[in-house]
Design a protein around this motif. Structure first.
Motif, PDB file in Angstrom:
ATOM      1  N   GLY A  28      34.092  33.221  43.134  1.00  8.91           N
ATOM      2  CA  GLY A  28      34.651  34.617  44.266  1.00  8.91           C
ATOM      3  C   GLY A  28      34.441  35.579  43.443  1.00  8.91           C
ATOM      4  O   GLY A  28      33.452  35.916  42.457  1.00  8.91           O
ATOM      5  N   GLY A  29      35.150  36.779  43.547  1.00  6.32           N
ATOM      6  CA  GLY A  29      35.072  38.169  43.421  1.00  6.32           C
ATOM      7  C   GLY A  29      35.388  38.140  41.720  1.00  6.32           C
ATOM      8  O   GLY A  29      34.795  39.045  41.210  1.00  6.32           O
ATOM      9  N   ARG A 200      33.899  33.969  50.480  1.00  8.67           N
ATOM     10  CA  ARG A 200      33.954  32.484  50.195  1.00  8.67           C
ATOM     11  C   ARG A 200      34.466  31.939  51.659  1.00  8.67           C
ATOM     12  O   ARG A 200      35.355  32.587  52.411  1.00  8.67           O
ATOM     13  CB  ARG A 200      34.833  32.126  49.254  1.00  8.67           C
ATOM     14  N   LYS A 205      40.421  32.823  54.399  1.00  5.18           N
ATOM     15  CA  LYS A 205      39.787  34.273  54.554  1.00  5.18           C
ATOM     16  C   LYS A 205      39.745  34.490  55.981  1.00  5.18           C
ATOM     17  O   LYS A 205      39.424  35.787  56.411  1.00  5.18           O
ATOM     18  CB  LYS A 205      38.469  33.919  53.951  1.00  5.18           C
ATOM     19  N   PHE A 250      24.612  32.374  50.620  1.00  6.55           N
ATOM     20  CA  PHE A 250      25.357  33.306  49.711  1.00  6.55           C
ATOM     21  C   PHE A 250      23.953  33.755  48.949  1.00  6.55           C
ATOM     22  O   PHE A 250      23.119  33.433  48.427  1.00  6.55           O
ATOM     23  CB  PHE A 250      26.077  32.352  48.751  1.00  6.55           C
ATOM     24  N   LEU A 251      24.038  35.315  49.178  1.00 11.92           N
ATOM     25  CA  LEU A 251      22.952  35.963  48.473  1.00 11.92           C
ATOM     26  C   LEU A 251      23.220  36.697  47.242  1.00 11.92           C
ATOM     27  O   LEU A 251      24.508  37.174  47.015  1.00 11.92           O
ATOM     28  CB  LEU A 251      22.465  37.043  49.488  1.00 11.92           C
ATOM     29  N   GLU A 274      45.451  39.012  49.572  1.00 11.68           N
ATOM     30  CA  GLU A 274      44.189  39.114  48.697  1.00 11.68           C
ATOM     31  C   GLU A 274      44.465  39.972  47.621  1.00 11.68           C
ATOM     32  O   GLU A 274      45.030  41.038  47.816  1.00 11.68           O
ATOM     33  CB  GLU A 274      43.046  39.853  49.608  1.00 11.68           C
ATOM     34  N   ASN A 278      36.806  42.543  46.135  1.00 15.77           N
ATOM     35  CA  ASN A 278      35.546  43.279  45.668  1.00 15.77           C
ATOM     36  C   ASN A 278      34.647  43.591  46.802  1.00 15.77           C
ATOM     37  O   ASN A 278      33.918  44.491  46.893  1.00 15.77           O
ATOM     38  CB  ASN A 278      34.832  42.171  44.646  1.00 15.77           C
ATOM     39  N   GLU A 282      32.436  47.040  47.606  1.00 18.03           N
ATOM     40  CA  GLU A 282      30.549  46.868  47.741  1.00 18.03           C
ATOM     41  C   GLU A 282      30.334  47.602  48.981  1.00 18.03           C
ATOM     42  O   GLU A 282      29.378  48.391  49.151  1.00 18.03           O
ATOM     43  CB  GLU A 282      30.223  45.513  47.701  1.00 18.03           C
TER      44      GLU A 282
HETATM   45  N1  UDP Z   1      29.276  37.515  47.685  1.00 18.82           N
HETATM   46  C1  UDP Z   1      27.946  37.574  47.135  1.00 18.82           C
HETATM   47  N2  UDP Z   1      26.845  37.362  47.877  1.00 18.82           N
HETATM   48  C2  UDP Z   1      27.327  37.011  49.324  1.00 18.82           C
HETATM   49  C3  UDP Z   1      28.916  37.078  49.652  1.00 18.82           C
HETATM   50  C4  UDP Z   1      29.443  37.492  48.713  1.00 18.82           C
HETATM   51  O1  UDP Z   1      27.594  37.941  45.940  1.00 18.82           O
HETATM   52  O2  UDP Z   1      26.323  36.565  49.877  1.00 18.82           O
HETATM   53  C5  UDP Z   1      30.392  38.144  46.212  1.00 18.82           C
HETATM   54  C6  UDP Z   1      30.852  39.210  46.400  1.00 18.82           C
HETATM   55  O3  UDP Z   1      29.919  40.242  45.659  1.00 18.82           O
HETATM   56  C7  UDP Z   1      32.198  39.236  45.803  1.00 18.82           C
HETATM   57  C8  UDP Z   1      32.530  37.851  46.005  1.00 18.82           C
HETATM   58  O4  UDP Z   1      31.557  37.262  46.781  1.00 18.82           O
HETATM   59  O5  UDP Z   1      32.052  39.717  44.398  1.00 18.82           O
HETATM   60  C9  UDP Z   1      33.824  37.789  46.804  1.00 18.82           C
HETATM   61  O6  UDP Z   1      35.030  38.171  46.128  1.00 18.82           O
HETATM   62  P1  UDP Z   1      36.256  39.023  46.701  1.00 18.82           P
HETATM   63  O7  UDP Z   1      36.887  39.703  45.738  1.00 18.82           O
HETATM   64  O8  UDP Z   1      35.992  39.621  48.070  1.00 18.82           O
HETATM   65  O9  UDP Z   1      37.063  37.680  47.377  1.00 18.82           O
HETATM   66  P2  UDP Z   1      37.463  36.373  46.416  1.00 18.82           P
HETATM   67  O10 UDP Z   1      36.310  35.281  46.648  1.00 18.82           O
HETATM   68  O11 UDP Z   1      37.732  36.462  45.046  1.00 18.82           O
HETATM   69  O12 UDP Z   1      38.655  35.647  47.211  1.00 18.82           O
END
Ligand code: UDP
Length: 362
Positions: A28-29, A200, A205, A250-251, A274, A278, A282
């Protein structure tokens, strides 16, 4: 000033999350937070080494890949779930390496939301600081983090006040926020018709609410992120067979932001507190307004009525109203907020200040 110059020669050992390799999205983030922290500190002259599960890639730092089986993500656990470690645990292997290498470093920073590094902290002669990436989830973790928070001043860093307040030791947490390399996110003034949902794919979520809002408004919803719970995602698709959704996988950041920036808004529908989010910053960096439940970190990020809408938690009607009133939000205001509050430089300044404080108390 002299303290900062001296400090930038520090040798730092970052120990990554054992949930998956960096770049997999399983973490995750916190994966992005670690990479961004490395980038800004390496740019300021720190020597950073990263210990991470095998297959991890980190620009700007030496990476030591460590073998072993991953941890189960903590957010799947209940309050009374005991500490569980798999055989041939990558978490144990990472911390065995950190222990063996500690004399070569001035500071070790833990990015894992796992019991072992907190428990081991007093057994290290090099100081161990912890970036706690989630709020309170289990009694066992609360106790382990609390023990470090009470014994060592300023060793516990968190993202937001709301996150800190889920713990009994909130006042002993250092607030770090988050930050991005804004040059990697392009501003888009004229979006397409669609909405975005990022993260995720896991029950905490609340993706189903975003899908319900897309169905009601008949606006296409692009979904991006690692599927952590495939049963959950299949159930959503069965529940909303007519919803105009498109799952893009997931990109990597460059491709992800190219999709995100063309969207009218990002929907953030988290059911849990939460810690930060992140994905919100973005989106703001691309000029994309955020419509989020007024809960957890997102409530500290979105400027209601200026860079998005904060709506009543778990209210699909609130999301729909937010979507229908998006024309009130200026996309430049979103980019400006990201520049003012969530730049890499801001993250670097807060992180350096944290290290100064905690090393002062060593
Ligand atoms: N993310 C990514 N590609 C995607 C979808 C999500 O790199 O296609 C990354 C996004 O940049 C972020 C993370 O997944 O850093 C999700 O983090 P977030 O802090 O929103 O939530 P967490 O997963 O930590 O609960």
């Amino acid at each position: 000033m002299s303290a900062v110059i001296e400090q930038s020669s520090l040798r730092l050992l970052f120990v990554s999350t054992p949930v998956g390799s960096l770049g997999s999205g399983e973490g995750g983030g916190v994966e992005l937070t670690l990479l961004n922290t490395v980038q800004v500190l390496a740019g300021r002259g720190y020597r950073v080494t990263v210990l991470a599960p095998l297959g991890s890639e980190v620009p700007n730092a030496q990476v030591i890949g460590v073998e072993g089986q991953g941890q189960v993500p903590a957010q799947t656990q209940t309050r009374i779930t005991p500490i569980v470690m798999p055989p041939q645990s990558v978490l144990a292997n990472l911390w065995q390496c950190a222990h063996a290498m500690q004399s070569d470093y001035d500071l070790i920073v833990n990015f894992a939301y796992d019991w072992l590094p907190f428990f081991l902290t007093p057994f290290f002669h090099t100081p161990v600081a912890h970036l706690v990436s989630m709020g309170s989830l289990t009694d066992a973790m609360d106790a382990a983090i609390a023990a470090v928070a009470h014994r060592y001043p300023a060793r516990i860093g968190v993202y937001t006040r709301t996150q800190a307040e889920t713990f009994a030791f909130a006042d002993r947490c250092v607030l770090l926020g988050s930050g991005l390399d804004l040059s990697r996110y392009d501003f888009c003034e004229t979006p397409d018709a669609g909405l975005a949902w990022l993260g995720r794919i896991s029950p905490e979520k609340g993706l189903e609410d975003a899908v319900a809002a897309a169905e009601a408004t008949e606006l296409p919803l692009k979904i991006l992120g690692r599927i952590q719970d495939s049963d959950y995602f299949e159930q959503i698709q069965r529940q909303f067979p007519q919803a105009p959704i498109e799952y893009l996988g997931f990109l990597p950041t460059a491709e992800m932001q190219a999709v995100l920036r063309r969207c009218r808004a990002l929907l953030v529908t988290s059911r849990w507190v939460e810690a930060f989010g992140n994905v919100l910053i973005e989106a703001l960096a691309c000029g994309v307004p955020v419509i989020a439940y007024r809960r957890g970190g997102p409530a500290e990020i979105v400027r209601h009525g200026e860079t998005g809408w904060l709506v009543e938690p778990d209210s699909v009607a609130g999301l729909i109203k937010g979507i229908q009133t998006l024309s009130h939000i200026d996309r430049w205001a979103c980019r400006s907020q990201a520049e003012a509050e969530f730049s890499l430089e801001a993250l670097g300044d807060r992180t350096e200040a944290w290290f100064t404080t905690l090393l002062h108390h060593k």
